[in-house]
Design a protein around this motif. Structure first.
Motif, PDB file in Angstrom:
ATOM      1  N   HIS A   1      31.936 -21.793  34.037  1.00  0.00           N
ATOM      2  CA  HIS A   1      33.211 -21.346  33.454  1.00  0.00           C
ATOM      3  C   HIS A   1      34.273 -22.430  33.513  1.00  0.00           C
ATOM      4  CE1 HIS A   1      31.941 -17.191  33.030  1.00  0.00           C
ATOM      5  NE2 HIS A   1      31.431 -17.259  34.243  1.00  0.00           N
ATOM      6  N   GLU A   2      35.019 -22.568  32.424  1.00  0.00           N
ATOM      7  CA  GLU A   2      36.152 -23.494  32.421  1.00  0.00           C
ATOM      8  C   GLU A   2      37.458 -22.761  32.750  1.00  0.00           C
ATOM      9  OE1 GLU A   2      36.127 -26.739  32.378  1.00  0.00           O
ATOM     10  OE2 GLU A   2      33.975 -26.825  32.008  1.00  0.00           O
ATOM     11  N   GLU A   3      37.482 -21.426  32.524  1.00  0.00           N
ATOM     12  CA  GLU A   3      38.715 -20.656  32.708  1.00  0.00           C
ATOM     13  C   GLU A   3      39.089 -20.563  34.178  1.00  0.00           C
ATOM     14  OE1 GLU A   3      35.866 -19.680  31.385  1.00  0.00           O
ATOM     15  OE2 GLU A   3      36.145 -18.375  29.665  1.00  0.00           O
ATOM     16  N   ASN A   4      40.383 -20.373  34.444  1.00  0.00           N
ATOM     17  CA  ASN A   4      40.808 -20.175  35.825  1.00  0.00           C
ATOM     18  C   ASN A   4      40.675 -18.699  36.215  1.00  0.00           C
ATOM     19  OD1 ASN A   4      43.159 -18.708  35.146  1.00  0.00           O
ATOM     20  ND2 ASN A   4      44.360 -20.568  34.935  1.00  0.00           N
ATOM     21  N   GLY A   5      40.981 -18.413  37.479  1.00  0.00           N
ATOM     22  CA  GLY A   5      40.797 -17.071  38.027  1.00  0.00           C
ATOM     23  C   GLY A   5      41.554 -15.994  37.272  1.00  0.00           C
ATOM     24  N   ASP A   6      42.788 -16.307  36.854  1.00  0.00           N
ATOM     25  CA  ASP A   6      43.591 -15.295  36.154  1.00  0.00           C
ATOM     26  C   ASP A   6      42.902 -14.876  34.852  1.00  0.00           C
ATOM     27  OD1 ASP A   6      45.520 -15.391  38.120  1.00  0.00           O
ATOM     28  OD2 ASP A   6      46.697 -16.938  37.094  1.00  0.00           O
ATOM     29  N   LEU A   7      42.375 -15.858  34.133  1.00  0.00           N
ATOM     30  CA  LEU A   7      41.719 -15.550  32.850  1.00  0.00           C
ATOM     31  C   LEU A   7      40.398 -14.806  33.052  1.00  0.00           C
ATOM     32  CD1 LEU A   7      42.550 -18.877  31.043  1.00  0.00           C
ATOM     33  CD2 LEU A   7      43.297 -16.592  30.340  1.00  0.00           C
ATOM     34  N   LEU A   8      39.648 -15.211  34.082  1.00  0.00           N
ATOM     35  CA  LEU A   8      38.377 -14.527  34.343  1.00  0.00           C
ATOM     36  C   LEU A   8      38.622 -13.064  34.744  1.00  0.00           C
ATOM     37  CD1 LEU A   8      36.427 -17.360  36.193  1.00  0.00           C
ATOM     38  CD2 LEU A   8      35.869 -16.409  33.956  1.00  0.00           C
ATOM     39  N   ARG A   9      39.689 -12.848  35.523  1.00  0.00           N
ATOM     40  CA  ARG A   9      40.022 -11.468  35.909  1.00  0.00           C
ATOM     41  C   ARG A   9      40.461 -10.653  34.699  1.00  0.00           C
ATOM     42  NH1 ARG A   9      41.949 -13.524  41.176  1.00  0.00           N
ATOM     43  NH2 ARG A   9      43.743 -14.337  40.079  1.00  0.00           N
ATOM     44  N   ALA A  10      41.247 -11.277  33.819  1.00  0.00           N
ATOM     45  CA  ALA A  10      41.735 -10.553  32.635  1.00  0.00           C
ATOM     46  C   ALA A  10      40.551 -10.117  31.776  1.00  0.00           C
ATOM     47  CB  ALA A  10      42.678 -11.449  31.840  1.00  0.00           C
ATOM     48  N   ARG A  11      39.556 -11.000  31.671  1.00  0.00           N
ATOM     49  CA  ARG A  11      38.382 -10.662  30.873  1.00  0.00           C
ATOM     50  C   ARG A  11      37.615  -9.505  31.522  1.00  0.00           C
ATOM     51  NH1 ARG A  11      34.251 -15.345  30.301  1.00  0.00           N
ATOM     52  NH2 ARG A  11      35.898 -16.421  29.219  1.00  0.00           N
ATOM     53  N   MET A  12      37.516  -9.550  32.850  1.00  0.00           N
ATOM     54  CA  MET A  12      36.781  -8.503  33.559  1.00  0.00           C
ATOM     55  C   MET A  12      37.479  -7.149  33.403  1.00  0.00           C
ATOM     56  SD  MET A  12      35.761  -8.285  37.615  1.00  0.00           S
ATOM     57  CE  MET A  12      34.809  -9.792  37.598  1.00  0.00           C
ATOM     58  N   THR A  13      38.795  -7.101  33.575  1.00  0.00           N
ATOM     59  CA  THR A  13      39.479  -5.808  33.509  1.00  0.00           C
ATOM     60  C   THR A  13      39.532  -5.288  32.072  1.00  0.00           C
ATOM     61  OG1 THR A  13      41.590  -6.990  33.615  1.00  0.00           O
ATOM     62  CG2 THR A  13      40.798  -5.989  35.647  1.00  0.00           C
ATOM     63  N   ALA A  14      39.532  -6.196  31.090  1.00  0.00           N
ATOM     64  CA  ALA A  14      39.488  -5.742  29.690  1.00  0.00           C
ATOM     65  C   ALA A  14      38.169  -5.012  29.431  1.00  0.00           C
ATOM     66  CB  ALA A  14      39.646  -6.933  28.746  1.00  0.00           C
ATOM     67  N   ARG A  15      37.077  -5.599  29.915  1.00  0.00           N
ATOM     68  CA  ARG A  15      35.749  -4.984  29.752  1.00  0.00           C
ATOM     69  C   ARG A  15      35.671  -3.652  30.501  1.00  0.00           C
ATOM     70  NH1 ARG A  15      32.289  -3.122  27.543  1.00  0.00           N
ATOM     71  NH2 ARG A  15      30.053  -3.250  27.910  1.00  0.00           N
ATOM     72  N   MET A  16      36.246  -3.621  31.699  1.00  0.00           N
ATOM     73  CA  MET A  16      36.244  -2.375  32.478  1.00  0.00           C
ATOM     74  C   MET A  16      37.033  -1.298  31.740  1.00  0.00           C
ATOM     75  SD  MET A  16      36.808  -3.879  36.322  1.00  0.00           S
ATOM     76  CE  MET A  16      36.277  -2.422  37.221  1.00  0.00           C
ATOM     77  N   GLY A  17      38.169  -1.689  31.172  1.00  0.00           N
ATOM     78  CA  GLY A  17      39.005  -0.749  30.418  1.00  0.00           C
ATOM     79  C   GLY A  17      38.235  -0.147  29.249  1.00  0.00           C
ATOM     80  N   GLU A  18      37.441  -0.973  28.574  1.00  0.00           N
ATOM     81  CA  GLU A  18      36.641  -0.474  27.443  1.00  0.00           C
ATOM     82  C   GLU A  18      35.642   0.586  27.918  1.00  0.00           C
ATOM     83  OE1 GLU A  18      36.461  -4.809  25.213  1.00  0.00           O
ATOM     84  OE2 GLU A  18      34.555  -3.828  25.757  1.00  0.00           O
ATOM     85  N   ILE A  19      34.979   0.295  29.033  1.00  0.00           N
ATOM     86  CA  ILE A  19      33.960   1.230  29.540  1.00  0.00           C
ATOM     87  C   ILE A  19      34.603   2.555  29.944  1.00  0.00           C
ATOM     88  CG2 ILE A  19      32.296   1.598  31.425  1.00  0.00           C
ATOM     89  CD1 ILE A  19      31.710  -1.456  31.164  1.00  0.00           C
ATOM     90  N   LEU A  20      35.718   2.478  30.642  1.00  0.00           N
ATOM     91  CA  LEU A  20      36.417   3.715  31.032  1.00  0.00           C
ATOM     92  C   LEU A  20      36.883   4.464  29.782  1.00  0.00           C
ATOM     93  CD1 LEU A  20      38.572   2.566  34.097  1.00  0.00           C
ATOM     94  CD2 LEU A  20      36.266   3.505  34.093  1.00  0.00           C
ATOM     95  N   GLY A  21      37.298   3.699  28.768  1.00  0.00           N
ATOM     96  CA  GLY A  21      37.744   4.296  27.501  1.00  0.00           C
ATOM     97  C   GLY A  21      36.634   5.077  26.806  1.00  0.00           C
ATOM     98  N   GLU A  22      35.384   4.671  27.050  1.00  0.00           N
ATOM     99  CA  GLU A  22      34.236   5.396  26.473  1.00  0.00           C
ATOM    100  C   GLU A  22      33.920   6.653  27.287  1.00  0.00           C
ATOM    101  OE1 GLU A  22      31.118   2.473  26.675  1.00  0.00           O
ATOM    102  OE2 GLU A  22      32.104   1.160  25.203  1.00  0.00           O
ATOM    103  N   GLY A  23      34.699   6.911  28.319  1.00  0.00           N
ATOM    104  CA  GLY A  23      34.471   8.082  29.160  1.00  0.00           C
ATOM    105  C   GLY A  23      33.361   7.879  30.189  1.00  0.00           C
ATOM    106  N   ARG A  24      32.992   6.619  30.437  1.00  0.00           N
ATOM    107  CA  ARG A  24      31.948   6.347  31.439  1.00  0.00           C
ATOM    108  C   ARG A  24      32.574   6.000  32.778  1.00  0.00           C
ATOM    109  NH1 ARG A  24      27.042   4.546  28.959  1.00  0.00           N
ATOM    110  NH2 ARG A  24      27.303   4.198  26.729  1.00  0.00           N
ATOM    111  N   ARG A  25      31.787   6.191  33.835  1.00  0.00           N
ATOM    112  CA  ARG A  25      32.225   5.759  35.164  1.00  0.00           C
ATOM    113  C   ARG A  25      31.731   4.353  35.430  1.00  0.00           C
ATOM    114  NH1 ARG A  25      30.823  11.298  37.207  1.00  0.00           N
ATOM    115  NH2 ARG A  25      32.848  12.291  37.294  1.00  0.00           N
ATOM    116  N   LEU A  26      32.422   3.703  36.352  1.00  0.00           N
ATOM    117  CA  LEU A  26      32.032   2.351  36.758  1.00  0.00           C
ATOM    118  C   LEU A  26      31.731   2.351  38.254  1.00  0.00           C
ATOM    119  CD1 LEU A  26      34.567   0.024  34.988  1.00  0.00           C
ATOM    120  CD2 LEU A  26      32.122  -0.440  35.147  1.00  0.00           C
TER     121      LEU A  26
END
Ligand SMILES: [Zn+2]
Ligand SMILES: [Zn+2]
Length: 367
Positions: A180-205
């Protein structure tokens, strides 16, 4: 061969088993970490007993097994030198050793270097990776060496004394997220965006997490990025997080308040599954039968498992990944390749060796 050489016994070109030795004074050595590769049938770094007998100091950067796990083995093989480390590292690594030089908790005040035998001088700082985790800067007859341990300057929960304006002949630097070239802030933003999508589908994580380390980081990340998400924890996670919070000097004050509040309000997962959207389990490889059962049931009901660290061969998390029930996104608990470049910009290092990943990279500055 000149005796004035770095000996790499593990951790370079591999993710684990960190162990480096350098000579100082006459025929004496210092060791940086003594990790194991717990997925390997021969987990230990190969250090000859004659070399262990000449090892005057062992600097332990933090408690994780891939940095501390060979201590008992090296003792049996003839190590009798001084162990130099912090109190939380000793406690979490379960080490009890008479010849320990306990380093004071680092703080804001300017510290004098610690003088050791053979003209060695040590400065150190918090590495932002776990309670007790440090980087070390050593000067002496061999020149100057900076060892980052596992390092993250943009940690959310842990304090970091940022490595900047430092000069060293050799820097051995964490680059576990070499892809990865991105820093921690960007990697976290990507992770929480993906998590938000999954929760939005009504799934648990479900997030299986290790005993000491990124669990606290993940709670801070979730509170900031997904404040409305309903999170439940298991007993192990609650207990271990509480234990870590007791080491105040290692935790960011604003994070400590947030974490305490979270623990006080977070329901226990097994009785409160129905209400929770995210479950944090203190069982990184899903080794407990009850957790495997719970995860299997939830996966059947549509839950996704998010793996944020290393995957153990033959573990339940590995099969979940193969089946597509789990997905992996590393939590930025280490440096990325971009972080490494940033660190090289901000310091004066003559030679840099990136460790803790499968990629092998050495940078040499020409005058
Ligand atoms: Zn670590
Ligand atoms: Zn490590």
């Amino acid at each position: 061969m000149s005796m004035n050489s770095l000996l790499i016994k593990g951790g370079y070109g591999e993710h684990g088993r960190s162990c480096f030795l350098f000579p100082f004074g006459s025929d004496r050595y210092a060791m940086l970490d003594c990790g194991i590769m717990d997925t390997d049938p021969s987990p230990y770094p190969q250090v000859e007993p004659e070399l262990l007998a000449k090892t005057e100091y062992l600097f332990l950067s933090h408690c994780h097994k891939d940095h501390s796990g060979a201590f008992g083995h090296f003792r049996r093989q003839g190590f009798g030198g001084f162990l130099v480390t912090t109190a939380p590292t000793l406690k979490f690594a379960g080490i009890d050793y008479e010849k320990t030089i306990l380093l004071r908790d680092p703080g804001e005040e300017i510290r004098e270097p610690v003088s050791l035998k053979g003209g060695l001088a040590l400065t150190y700082g918090r590495s932002g990776h776990c309670a007790g985790g440090i980087w070390v800067h050593l000067t002496g007859p061999m020149g100057s060496i900076l060892y980052s341990g596992d390092y993250q300057r943009r940690a959310l929960a842990y304090q970091t004394d940022v490595i900047a304006g430092c000069r060293a002949d050799l820097a051995i630097l964490d680059c576990a997220h070499a892809e990865h070239e991105e820093n921690g802030d960007l990697l976290r933003a990507r992770m929480t965006a993906r998590m938000g999508e999954i929760l939005g589908e009504g799934r648990r994580l479900i997030m299986p997490l290790p005993k000491y380390g990124r669990g606290l980081e993940i709670v801070c990340m979730l509170r900031q990025a997904l404040p409305a998400a309903r999170i439940a924890v298991d007993d192990t996670f609650r207990r271990l997080t509480g234990e870590t919070l007791a080491w105040e000097r290692w935790i960011r004050p604003e994070a400590a308040g947030q974490l305490r509040q979270f623990l006080a309000g977070a329901p226990e997962c097994r009785e409160n599954w129905e209400k929770a959207q995210i479950l944090l389990l203190g069982d990184t490889h899903l080794e407990k039968e009850e957790n495997r059962r719970l995860v299997r049931e939830q996966v059947k009901a549509g839950a996704k498992v998010l793996v944020t660290g290393r995957v153990k061969r033959g573990s339940c998390t590995e099969s979940l990944l193969e089946e597509g029930a789990a997905f992996a996104m590393p939590y930025p608990h280490h440096q990325s390749h971009g972080d490494l470049m940033e660190m090289m910009e901000e310091n004066e290092f003559r030679t840099v060796m990136a460790f803790h990943s499968g990629r092998k990279e050495v940078f040499i500055a020409f005058e």
